[in-house]
Design a protein around this motif. Structure first.
Motif, PDB file in Angstrom:
ATOM      1  N   VAL A   1      33.551  45.164  45.379  1.00 25.78           N
ATOM      2  CA  VAL A   1      34.154  44.701  44.165  1.00 25.78           C
ATOM      3  C   VAL A   1      32.422  44.479  42.894  1.00 25.78           C
ATOM      4  N   GLU A   2      32.548  46.075  42.259  1.00 24.60           N
ATOM      5  CA  GLU A   2      31.988  46.453  41.195  1.00 24.60           C
ATOM      6  C   GLU A   2      31.020  45.385  40.352  1.00 24.60           C
ATOM      7  N   THR A   3      31.958  44.296  40.039  1.00 23.95           N
ATOM      8  CA  THR A   3      32.048  43.658  38.741  1.00 23.95           C
ATOM      9  C   THR A   3      32.387  42.045  38.941  1.00 23.95           C
ATOM     10  N   TYR A   4      31.917  41.492  38.138  1.00 23.60           N
ATOM     11  CA  TYR A   4      32.389  39.531  38.041  1.00 23.60           C
ATOM     12  C   TYR A   4      33.436  39.425  37.717  1.00 23.60           C
ATOM     13  N   GLN A   5      33.983  40.504  36.991  1.00 21.86           N
ATOM     14  CA  GLN A   5      35.415  40.303  36.374  1.00 21.86           C
ATOM     15  C   GLN A   5      36.200  40.672  37.841  1.00 21.86           C
ATOM     16  N   GLU A   6      36.104  41.232  38.449  1.00 22.41           N
ATOM     17  CA  GLU A   6      37.586  41.954  39.448  1.00 22.41           C
ATOM     18  C   GLU A   6      37.470  40.832  39.939  1.00 22.41           C
ATOM     19  N   ALA A   7      35.655  40.429  40.620  1.00 24.88           N
ATOM     20  CA  ALA A   7      36.249  38.924  41.380  1.00 24.88           C
ATOM     21  C   ALA A   7      37.157  37.786  41.042  1.00 24.88           C
ATOM     22  N   THR A   8      37.104  37.913  39.774  1.00 24.33           N
ATOM     23  CA  THR A   8      37.539  36.564  38.953  1.00 24.33           C
ATOM     24  C   THR A   8      38.778  37.143  38.722  1.00 24.33           C
ATOM     25  N   ALA A   9      39.058  38.138  38.668  1.00 24.08           N
ATOM     26  CA  ALA A   9      40.571  38.826  38.390  1.00 24.08           C
ATOM     27  C   ALA A   9      41.596  38.467  40.070  1.00 24.08           C
ATOM     28  N   GLY A  10      41.066  38.512  40.830  1.00 21.63           N
ATOM     29  CA  GLY A  10      41.367  39.008  42.355  1.00 21.63           C
ATOM     30  C   GLY A  10      41.605  36.926  42.787  1.00 21.63           C
ATOM     31  N   ILE A  11      40.757  36.546  42.152  1.00 23.23           N
ATOM     32  CA  ILE A  11      41.072  34.243  42.553  1.00 23.23           C
ATOM     33  C   ILE A  11      41.362  34.026  41.901  1.00 23.23           C
ATOM     34  N   GLN A  12      41.727  34.506  40.452  1.00 24.32           N
ATOM     35  CA  GLN A  12      42.981  34.075  39.420  1.00 24.32           C
ATOM     36  C   GLN A  12      44.535  33.892  39.927  1.00 24.32           C
ATOM     37  N   LEU A  13      44.527  35.502  40.957  1.00 25.66           N
ATOM     38  CA  LEU A  13      45.813  36.034  41.076  1.00 25.66           C
ATOM     39  C   LEU A  13      46.170  35.142  42.131  1.00 25.66           C
ATOM     40  N   LEU A  14      45.153  35.113  43.545  1.00 19.51           N
ATOM     41  CA  LEU A  14      45.513  34.264  44.459  1.00 19.51           C
ATOM     42  C   LEU A  14      45.878  32.651  44.179  1.00 19.51           C
ATOM     43  N   GLY A  15      45.364  31.926  42.842  1.00 21.84           N
ATOM     44  CA  GLY A  15      45.223  30.859  42.429  1.00 21.84           C
ATOM     45  C   GLY A  15      47.037  30.669  41.595  1.00 21.84           C
ATOM     46  N   LYS A  16      47.195  31.819  41.670  1.00 19.39           N
ATOM     47  CA  LYS A  16      48.252  31.696  40.589  1.00 19.39           C
ATOM     48  C   LYS A  16      50.023  31.605  41.237  1.00 19.39           C
ATOM     49  N   SER A  17      49.273  32.460  42.947  1.00 20.35           N
ATOM     50  CA  SER A  17      50.699  32.819  43.733  1.00 20.35           C
ATOM     51  C   SER A  17      50.387  31.579  45.049  1.00 20.35           C
TER      52      SER A  17
END
Length: 936
Positions: free
Chosen positions: A553-569
């Protein structure tokens, strides 16, 4: 090389072994039709390897074995041997005498032998190759083959010339070599197909390996569940076993009760049978007494009946004998009267017979005397006629010889005239033949020149067609290879695309983020941004195994968004490479002084924006080509990592890992890039296929034009014209030679004829005087024969007259003799009849008196009182009544026994049912025990 001998045994009509020796001077085998000359030719063709039954004049091969005759059994073996003299070493062998043998058994087995050593047909064919000897060579020519050669049917004349010139040997070897090359090409094509199939099956095997792993997991779960189920079933089986024990006890008690009832019934039946036996004996005694008394009554009645029948017989005999005696007495009186009459006739006829016999003797003496004179005269006449016949034969012979000489002389004179005329005509025709021959030779030369031009054109056309066909075949092979390549690439492209789209081999979290619209789908995986050379894929993939599942990914925000999405699901974890965190890393190439090491950055290909990430991961990684121990144990400096090119090991300064390489390793890295490369390669192959198809269409069109431009018909027509001209030329030359020979022989023949005419003239001068002398002698002999013949006629007339009188008297003599003999035989017959009648009268008189005596005796002894017989019938009725009463008591006892036996049968049937239930219970208990044992 010379043929020495031919041995035949059991082949066609040769039942016995025969040997035909071809000595010096033997040029032919001759004989009448049906003697086997054609079978000799067939045997030579067969031993040289002929396989066609049609050429052997047979329907099937076993028919060539001798089939026997009416007096001889069929043979089980056909054997033919040919022996050649090889002193000139024409055959390629060191033997001076070569013998080839072929055998065929009725069972179908066959063998070839060379100098009595078993060999193959190919060995014999190779031995006689280029010698002109073979089943289809010019050494064996049948009658029909001569016509085929003259007509050049199926180009047979060319084959004959090639065989004689030694060309056929090389054509056969060329054909064998081409066949081997074709077989080799077919084998190579098959190898390529096998390799293609193996590559296609690799993917199937990978899927099967995963299924196998899942199978072993399910098998372990099945084992645990089976153990729990078995414990529950054992408990249920124990309860069933207790119920079966109770049932077994009740069935056993019931069996004992039925056994007691059966014993009671059997004892009672035995008592009744003893009582029934006594009643049966009493009944038998009563029946015996009654039957004896009835027999006595019947005997008494039969005796009385026999006496009555005898009386009737004697009375009838008395009447018959009385009538016979009366008839015989009258016959005796008639015969005595006939005998008296026959004696008177016999005396009269005997006197007449004596008179005829005396006259016949006198006539016989006269006839005998005339016959002796007649025989003497006839002998003289025969002698004179024979002399006359001999003279006539001499005259006829002389006349015939003179006439033959004259005819021969005239024939020779005519032949001289005819020979002179024909000689003049042949000389005139010879001049015309010379002109025709000169004309035909010029035509033949012109046509041969045209034939050479056409043949050259056809040879060049044939070469062009072969070149075009070879080019087409080569293009077809290349096109087939390209089709196989495009199929392989297309299959690989479809598989790779399927793996990329389904993320095969990646965790669930990676697949979830890839398909989720709330997160950036453009973020690639590390395995997709790397593209590695094929030889180094396994090594790089093994080293980056733990990082291939990372998102880039380009930025940490993209990585954080993916981790949050995995945790929520609750879909697991994922790893990310952040490109903005790698800005301070310089994307420079690695270097080393070791020439055996290749930097990993040089064997991969990434986009520019991912080069810093690649340098971060592979900056200190090097690849080595060899796998030897001395390369593995080398000392490393710093954080350098060495990878084996084959993927067998990874080495750092403080660690070493490695082992065997899996079948599917190296397939994950660079999948996305590989799709682009495969698509490009498929387009290139399609382009090449279009070019090949275009070239193939052009070549096929060219080949069609070449085949249409053939001049074979014109060439065949020209050859036919040349053959006709050559045939006509040969015919004219042959007739020319014949005419020249006739003219040269005519002069010699004329001289011989003139010499023979002179000889015939001399013979005629000597024969004419002898003929005149024989004619004078014939006149004298004829007069003598006429005189003797007149005297013989007179004697013949007198003899005929006397013979007629003698024959007439002889007939009267035999007639009278027969008449006397007839009277004597008739008298003898009458005497015999008289004697027979007297004897019969004496016998019948005695029998008549005996019959009268018997009648008187029977009448005196007859008893008319039947009171005794009536008393016997009353006693018989009383005895039969007592027998019926005993019989009723016996059958009543038997009925009681049958009722008891029926009751016993029913009790036994119930016992059998109880025993079957008892046995079934025991078997069920055994099954339950076995099932419990197996479950434990």
């Amino acid at each position: 090389m010379r043929l020495k001998s031919l041995e035949i045994k059991g082949f066609k009509s040769f039942g016995d072994k025969i040997t035909i020796n071809f000595d010096e001077g033997v040029t032919a085998i001759v004989g009448p039709n049906g003697c086997g000359k054609s079978n000799v030719v067939d045997s030579i063709r067969w031993v040289l390897g002929e396989q066609s039954t049609k050429m052997l004049r047979s329907e099937k091969m076993e028919n060539i074995i001798f089939n026997g005759t009416r007096t001889r059994k069929p043979s089980n073996l056909a054997e033919v041997s040919l022996t050649f003299d090889n002193t000139k070493n024409i055959l390629p062998t060191e033997y001076t005498t070569v013998t080839i043998t072929r055998k065929l058994y009725r069972s179908g087995e066959s063998e070839y032998r060379l100098n009595d050593v078993q060999c193959r047909l190919k060995d014999i064919t190779d031995l006689f190759l280029d010698t002109g000897i073979g089943p289809d060579s010019y050494s064996i020519i049948e009658l029909k083959m001569i016509e085929e050669i003259l007509n050049n049917k199926e180009n047979s004349r060319r084959a004959l010339f090639e065989e004689a010139a030694g060309v056929s040997k090389y054509k056969i070897r060329k054909k064998q070599t081409l066949n081997k090359l074709k077989d080799t090409d077919a084998d190579l094509s098959r190898v390529e197909d096998v390799l293609f199939e193996i590559e296609k099956n690799l993917k199937t095997l990978e899927s099967q390996a995963k299924k196998t792993e899942r199978y072993y997991k399910l098998k372990e779960q099945y084992k645990e569940l089976s153990t729990q189920l078995a414990s529950f079933r054992i408990q249920g089986l124990k309860e069933s076993m207790e119920k079966l024990d109770q049932q077994e006890e009740s069935h056993n008690d019931e069996r004992s009760r039925y056994n007691t009832d059966i014993d009671q019934f059997e004892a009672k039946i035995q008592e009744e049978k003893l009582e029934n036996l006594n009643k049966e004996k009493n009944l038998s005694f009563q029946q015996k007494e009654t039957n004896e008394y009835v027999s006595k009554i019947r005997q008494y009645e039969n005796e009385k009946k026999i006496k009555n029948e005898r009386l009737n017989f004697l009375q009838e005999k008395e009447r018959r004998l009385s009538a016979d005696l009366e008839i015989d007495r009258r016959s005796v009186e008639n015969i005595e009267e006939d005998l008296s009459r026959l004696n008177n006739s016999r005396k009269i006829e005997a006197e007449m017979f004596s008179q005829i016999e005396n006259d016949l003797g006198y006539l016989k003496e006269e006839v005998d005397k005339l016959r002796s004179d007649h025989q003497a005269c006839k002998a003289g006449l025969d002698q004179a006629q024979q002399a006359l016949q001999e003279n006539q034969n001499i005259i006829y012979k002389n006349e015939k010889e003179i006439e033959i000489v004259r005819i021969q002389k005239e024939g020779l004179e005519q032949e001289i005239a005819r020979n002179t005329t024909e000689t003049n005509l042949r000389k005139e025709e010879l001049y015309e033949f010379d002109q025709e021959i000169e004309k035909l030779e010029s035509q033949s030369a012109v046509k041969h020149k045209a034939l050479e031009e056409l043949t050259g054109f056809e040879e060049q056309l044939k070469q062009d067609i072969e070149n075009a066909e070879a080019s087409i075949e080569e293009l077809k092979k290349v096109s087939a290879q390209e089709h196989r390549k495009i199929d392989a690439k297309q299959n690989e492209f479809n598989l790779t695309k399927s793996l990329v789209e389904s993320l095969e081999g990646f965790p669930e979290s990676i697949k979830f983020l890839k398909k989720n619209n709330e997160w950036s789908k453009n973020a690639p995986l590390l395995s997709d941004i790397l593209f590695c050379q094929e030889d180094y894929r396994i090594a790089i993939e093994n080293y980056l195994e733990s990082y291939l599942n990372y998102y880039v990914v380009e930025t940490y925000q993209e990585a954080t968004a993916g981790i949050q999405l995995l945790g929520k699901s609750a879909k697991g974890k994922a790893n990310f490479f952040v490109l903005e965190a790698l800005k301070n890393i310089q994307a420079e190439g690695s270097g080393t002084t070791d020439t055996n090491l290749t930097p990993a950055l040089e064997v991969i290909n990434v986009d520019y924006k991912y080069q810093r990430l690649a340098h971060y991961l592979l900056g200190n990684v090097f690849v080595i080509d060899a796998d030897e121990d001395n390369q593995i144990s080398r000392t490393l400096e710093g954080d350098t990592v060495v990878l084996a090119k084959s993927g067998k090991f990874n080495k750092t300064r403080v660690s070493l890992s490695g082992g065997s390489v899996g079948l599917f390793e190296g397939k994950r890295i660079g999948r996305a890039k590989n799709l682009e490369v495969l698509e490009k390669e498929i387009r290139e192959i399609h382009t090449n296929l279009d070019k090949y198809n275009e070239q193939l269409d052009k070549l096929q069109s060219r080949l069609q034009q070449l085949k249409q431009s053939t001049r074979q018909q014109e060439l065949a027509a020209l050859r036919d014209e040349i053959n006709k001209v050559n045939t006509e030329l040969i015919s004219y030359k042959t007739r020319q030679d014949q005419y020249n020979t006739f003219i040269s022989n005519s002069s010699v023949r004329r001289e011989d004829i003139e010499r023979k005419i002179e000889e015939y003239n001399l013979n005629l001068e000597a024969m004419v005087p002898e003929l005149e002398k024989a004619n004078l002698q014939k006149e004298s002999l004829s007069e003598n024969v006429m005189e003797i013949q007149d005297r013989f006629s007179e004697l013949n007339e007198s003899l005929s007259e006397k013979s007629a009188r003698y024959n007439q008297k002889n007939i009267e003599f035999h007639q009278q003799q027969n008449k006397v003999n007839t009277i004597e035989k008739e008298a003898e017959y009458k005497n015999n009849n008289l004697k027979t009648l007297n004897e019969r009268i004496h016998i019948n008189t005695a029998e008549f008196e005996a019959a009268q005596s018997g009648i008187r005796e029977i009448v005196s002894n007859s008893d008319t009182n039947d009171d005794e017989l009536i008393g016997m019938y009353d006693q018989k009725e009383r005895m039969e009544k007592a027998t019926q009463e005993a019989e009723q008591e016996y059958y009543k006892s038997r009925g009681l026994i049958s009722e008891l036996e029926e009751q016993l049968r029913l009790v036994r049937h119930k016992k059998e049912q109880a025993e079957q239930l008892f046995t079934a219970t025991k078997e069920k208990k055994t099954e339950l025990r076995m099932e419990m044992t197996s479950l434990k």
